[in-house]
Enzyme design. Structure first.
Site, PDB file in Angstrom:
ATOM      1  N   CYS A  77       0.835  -1.199   0.000  1.00 46.50           N
ATOM      2  CA  CYS A  77       0.000   0.000   0.000  1.00 46.50           C
ATOM      3  C   CYS A  77       0.877   1.259   0.000  1.00 46.50           C
ATOM      4  O   CYS A  77       1.965   1.259   0.557  1.00 46.50           O
ATOM      5  CB  CYS A  77      -0.869  -0.052   1.256  1.00 46.50           C
ATOM      6  N   GLN A 283      -7.290  20.185   9.361  1.00 43.22           N
ATOM      7  CA  GLN A 283      -6.105  19.405   9.731  1.00 43.22           C
ATOM      8  C   GLN A 283      -6.495  17.957  10.007  1.00 43.22           C
ATOM      9  O   GLN A 283      -7.451  17.714  10.742  1.00 43.22           O
ATOM     10  CB  GLN A 283      -5.462  20.004  10.978  1.00 43.22           C
ATOM     11  N   TYR A 312      -3.822  31.987   3.645  1.00 42.78           N
ATOM     12  CA  TYR A 312      -4.070  30.559   3.406  1.00 42.78           C
ATOM     13  C   TYR A 312      -4.803  29.987   4.631  1.00 42.78           C
ATOM     14  O   TYR A 312      -4.361  29.018   5.250  1.00 42.78           O
ATOM     15  CB  TYR A 312      -2.774  29.779   3.202  1.00 42.78           C
ATOM     16  N   GLU A 333      -8.350  33.134   1.864  1.00 50.14           N
ATOM     17  CA  GLU A 333      -8.416  31.739   1.425  1.00 50.14           C
ATOM     18  C   GLU A 333      -9.017  31.706   0.021  1.00 50.14           C
ATOM     19  O   GLU A 333      -9.924  32.472  -0.286  1.00 50.14           O
ATOM     20  CB  GLU A 333      -9.276  30.955   2.439  1.00 50.14           C
ATOM     21  N   ASP A 381       0.324  29.867   5.930  1.00 47.29           N
ATOM     22  CA  ASP A 381       0.212  28.399   6.008  1.00 47.29           C
ATOM     23  C   ASP A 381      -0.099  27.849   4.622  1.00 47.29           C
ATOM     24  O   ASP A 381      -1.179  27.303   4.385  1.00 47.29           O
ATOM     25  CB  ASP A 381      -0.891  28.029   7.017  1.00 47.29           C
ATOM     26  N   CYS A 408       4.201  22.671   5.360  1.00 46.86           N
ATOM     27  CA  CYS A 408       4.156  21.198   5.306  1.00 46.86           C
ATOM     28  C   CYS A 408       5.203  20.665   4.340  1.00 46.86           C
ATOM     29  O   CYS A 408       5.158  19.490   3.987  1.00 46.86           O
ATOM     30  CB  CYS A 408       2.748  20.728   4.942  1.00 46.86           C
TER      31      CYS A 408
END
Ligand code: SAH
Length: 452
Positions: A77, A283, A312, A333, A381, A408
């Site tokens: 996977c 999140q 963001y 956003e 972000d 991220c």
């Protein structure tokens, strides 16, 4: 070096995605599902000019970091990268990944980087699953994950990352699907109806959303679907049909229709309520998100913060969790449904000092400059690709006292930090936060201030 040749080698490092690397005849060979310290016979699968891919033929000396994978489909996977090494070893890899990117690409002093914040749980932390649907050789409909670098579906069987109700929700959906037998989407000829089963769970309130992504405006026997889901899933809050008639790899389409409930679930984060609809970002690791936002709030707070800009902002979560400390909050956003949710979330929590703008972050920032808005703190972000160069210029031009960057992707973060330094903003502290245990991804929070 040729395909199918076997070499004995030691794994010496990981790629940023977490695949093991060894060196054979001076060439880097990437071997997935290995651990640094493994000595193994490696079969060469594919060669390129300066690197090759291989797989383990026989593990001769296992790395001390190895543990027994606790998932029967780990090697097939594409969901997890690290079920075969200890969580400690994974955290060391992530710390190093952030450290290397920030010091090498970003030119940042390594002493400013704090210790990675581990996730409260490395199992069942994901509150969102988007499961591709397919049929097996007997025509039964099944849901699962794609195998790595492929669109072959590996059926889901007690996935260790997913929230507890998702297995039951999948089973209940498949019960309907295998009774009614709607056609399953075929991406080669764009035929068939059922594309993805999309599940979301609000961990704190216990509300469950089942969303079916379909290449159609309507499903056959929708009432029966709702009936089965309601009878088997006590947590069920809403059932949504998402219509995606595009020829695309993007999972969801732009339009949703509620088949049951209001079309959204509500969760609690940092003591506030948040409405989550299928198209809004939320999140995936709720309890770790609280820690992430806690660090962002600590970095953002100063004695006096009149205006806070949250670029963001998704459904407004980060900014709204700090709204009580500031006079004005402005969130930006690009997804209209998320902006709508952000507005509702402010209302839901009795917050009246927040404004949300639906626009591209760079364009909105330029408009804020025109409006002569002078934020004390700006939160960024962005998605993995990081910030536009133009946005970095505009944000710096607004001269906030503090910039808090939540990222991220360590590589794009490092690139952007370097660009900020060219505008006089320097890193004061940074900390990696493990939002996605057992995968190669890692989040980082950074505080920058202006150097006069
Ligand atoms: N801060 C939020 C969301 C972070 S995810 C949270 O913690 O929940 C990144 C968000 O940026 C997503 O909601 C995405 O829709 C949005 N986004 C992507 N590109 C954008 C752009 N160019 N301008 C503004 N927002 C954008």
């Amino acid at each position: 070096m040729k395909k199918n040749e076997i070499y004995t080698a030691q794994i010496v490092d990981y790629t940023t995605e977490g695949s093991g690397i060894c060196r054979i005849e001076g060439m880097a060979v990437f071997v997935p599902n290995t651990a640094v310290g493994d000595v193994a016979d490696i079969r060469i699968l594919k060669t390129a000019k300066n690197y090759a891919f291989g797989k383990i033929e026989e593990l001769k000396v296992p790395s001390p970091d190895r543990i027994k994978p606790d998932c029967p489909v780990f090697d097939k996977c594409g969901g997890c990268t690290f079920r075969h090494i200890s969580y400690d070893a994974e955290l060391r890899f992530k710390q190093k990944r952030v450290y290397d990117a920030l010091t090498r690409i970003g030119g940042i002093d390594g002493g400013l980087i704090g210790e990675i914040v581990p996730s409260p749980s490395d199992r069942a932390y994901r509150n969102k699953a988007q499961l591709p649907l397919s049929t097996d050789k007997d025509g039964n409909i099944r849901a699962g994950f794609f195998a790595p670098h492929s669109h072959r579906v590996i059926p889901l069987d007690g996935c260790a990352l997913q929230a507890a109700p998702f297995d039951r929700a999948t089973e209940a959906f498949l019960k309907w699907a295998n009774e009614v037998r709607p056609s399953v989407y075929n991406e080669n000829d764009h035929s068939g109806i059922l594309r993805h089963l999309y599940l979301r769970y609000a961990e704190k309130t216990g509300e469950l959303m089942v969303c079916i992504v379909a290449n159609a405006d309507k499903l056959p026997k929708e009432k029966e679907l709702v009936g089965i889901l309601r009878s088997e899933l006590p947590e069920l809050e809403t059932v949504v049909l998402n219509i995606n008639r595009e020829k695309t790899n993007v999972i969801t389409g732009k339009h949703c229709r509620s088949l049951f409930g209001n079309g959204y679930i509500t969760d609690e984060l940092c003591g506030l309520k948040f409405r989550i609809s299928p198209l809004s970002f939320y999140q995936v690791n709720r309890s770790q998100a609280e820690r992430l936002y806690g660090i962002a709030a600590e970095y953002a707070s100063s004695d006096q913060c009149e205006t806070l800009v949250d670029l963001y902002c998704g459904t407004g979560t980060i900014g709204l969790s700090m709204a009580h400390k500031v006079k004005n909050l402005i969130g930006v956003e690009i997804i209209p449904q998320a902006v709508e949710d952000a507005g509702k979330n402010a209302e839901l929590n009795g917050i009246s000092n927040a404004e949300f703008i639906c626009a591209d972050a760079a364009q909105a920032a330029a408009k804020l400059v025109e409006r002569n808005i002078r934020p004390d703190c700006i939160i960024l972000d962005p998605p993995r690709k990081g910030c536009d160069t133009e946005l970095i210029g505009t944000v710096s031009q607004m001269q906030p006292e503090r910039i808090v960057y939540v990222s991220c992707d360590p590589a794009t973060l490092a690139r952007d930090l370097k660009r900020f330094s060219e505008h006089g903003y320097y890193v004061r502290k940074a900390v990696p936060v493990d939002m996605f245990p057992r995968t190669g991804h890692v989040e980082t929070v950074v505080l920058m201030t202006k150097c006069d």
